[in-house]
Design an enzyme around this catalytic site. Structure first.
Site, PDB file in Angstrom:
ATOM      1  N   ASP A 164      -0.465   8.201 -11.269  1.00 39.97           N
ATOM      2  CA  ASP A 164      -0.769   6.779 -11.136  1.00 39.97           C
ATOM      3  C   ASP A 164      -2.093   6.502 -11.822  1.00 39.97           C
ATOM      4  OD1 ASP A 164      -0.375   4.134 -10.408  1.00 39.97           O
ATOM      5  OD2 ASP A 164      -1.034   4.402  -8.338  1.00 39.97           O
ATOM      6  N   GLY A 165      -2.261   5.275 -12.224  1.00 41.25           N
ATOM      7  CA  GLY A 165      -3.506   4.811 -12.802  1.00 41.25           C
ATOM      8  C   GLY A 165      -3.702   3.362 -12.416  1.00 41.25           C
ATOM      9  N   GLU A 210      -3.063   4.890 -16.702  1.00 41.62           N
ATOM     10  CA  GLU A 210      -1.705   5.428 -16.480  1.00 41.62           C
ATOM     11  C   GLU A 210      -1.436   6.576 -17.447  1.00 41.62           C
ATOM     12  OE1 GLU A 210       0.384   4.741 -14.080  1.00 41.62           O
ATOM     13  OE2 GLU A 210       0.046   2.679 -13.422  1.00 41.62           O
ATOM     14  N   ASP A 225       5.037   5.399 -11.865  1.00 39.54           N
ATOM     15  CA  ASP A 225       5.427   4.041 -11.502  1.00 39.54           C
ATOM     16  C   ASP A 225       5.139   3.069 -12.650  1.00 39.54           C
ATOM     17  OD1 ASP A 225       2.676   3.725 -11.389  1.00 39.54           O
ATOM     18  OD2 ASP A 225       2.604   3.229  -9.267  1.00 39.54           O
ATOM     19  N   HIS A 247       4.285   1.515  -4.544  1.00 36.78           N
ATOM     20  CA  HIS A 247       4.082   0.899  -3.220  1.00 36.78           C
ATOM     21  C   HIS A 247       5.403   0.756  -2.455  1.00 36.78           C
ATOM     22  CE1 HIS A 247       0.103   0.141  -4.788  1.00 36.78           C
ATOM     23  NE2 HIS A 247       0.657  -0.455  -5.819  1.00 36.78           N
ATOM     24  N   ASP A 297      -1.839   6.759  -5.446  1.00 34.81           N
ATOM     25  CA  ASP A 297      -2.464   5.444  -5.314  1.00 34.81           C
ATOM     26  C   ASP A 297      -3.764   5.537  -4.516  1.00 34.81           C
ATOM     27  OD1 ASP A 297      -2.263   2.484  -5.722  1.00 34.81           O
ATOM     28  OD2 ASP A 297      -2.240   2.507  -3.534  1.00 34.81           O
TER      29      ASP A 297
END
Length: 149
Positions: free
Chosen positions: A11-12, A50, A74, A128, A138
């Site tokens: 994730d980023g 990301e 994601d 999420h 996250d």
């Protein structure tokens, strides 16, 4: 040691775009080895974070060796970019369909190099949505961004 399967979540994120950003990955190898890593940059973009998360995760995977790597992101930008768009970008001299230079080219070149040398299966996961590895990433991204505040 050669692992059979490595599972990665990445994730980023960025506070503002551009702004202070963070990246993270969670890596599990055959259920017996786990690694988490994260980092930040003061002035960056969400897409760069990301991409950085994925690049750093694949570098760590390369050092471990694996028969297969399942990479979960994601980011549709990352997944579609590496599995589809990059082929046309390279043919078109790193230009988009609109004849504009590809943004973040240096990141894409590095990701393409890593991807070509590793057995990666690319997966998109909804952010999420309660996916454990994605939720942990996250959290790590938020901590990395908070460290800049």
């Amino acid at each position: 040691m050669m692992y059979r399967e490595i599972v990665i979540y990445t994730d980023g994120g960025c506070l503002g775009n551009p702004g202070p950003g963070g990246w993270a990955y969670v890596l599990k190898a055959d259920g017996i080895f786990e690694k988490e890593a994260s980092g930040n940059e003061r002035d960056t973009t969400n897409n760069r974070m990301e991409l950085t998360a994925v690049i750093e995760a694949l570098k760590a995977s390369q050092a471990l060796g694996a028969q297969s790597i399942s990479l979960n992101t994601d980011s549709q930008y990352v997944k579609n970019g590496i599995t589809s768009w990059i082929k046309k970008w390279k043919v078109n001299g790193w230009r988009t369909a609109a004849k504009e230079p590809v943004k973040n080219k240096e990141y894409w070149v590095e990701l393409d190099r890593l991807n070509a040398n590793l057995p990666v299966q690319w997966n998109w996961v909804k952010g999420h949505a309660g996916v454990e590895g994605n939720e942990r990433c996250d959290q790590l991204v938020r901590m990395a961004m908070d460290a800049l505040a």
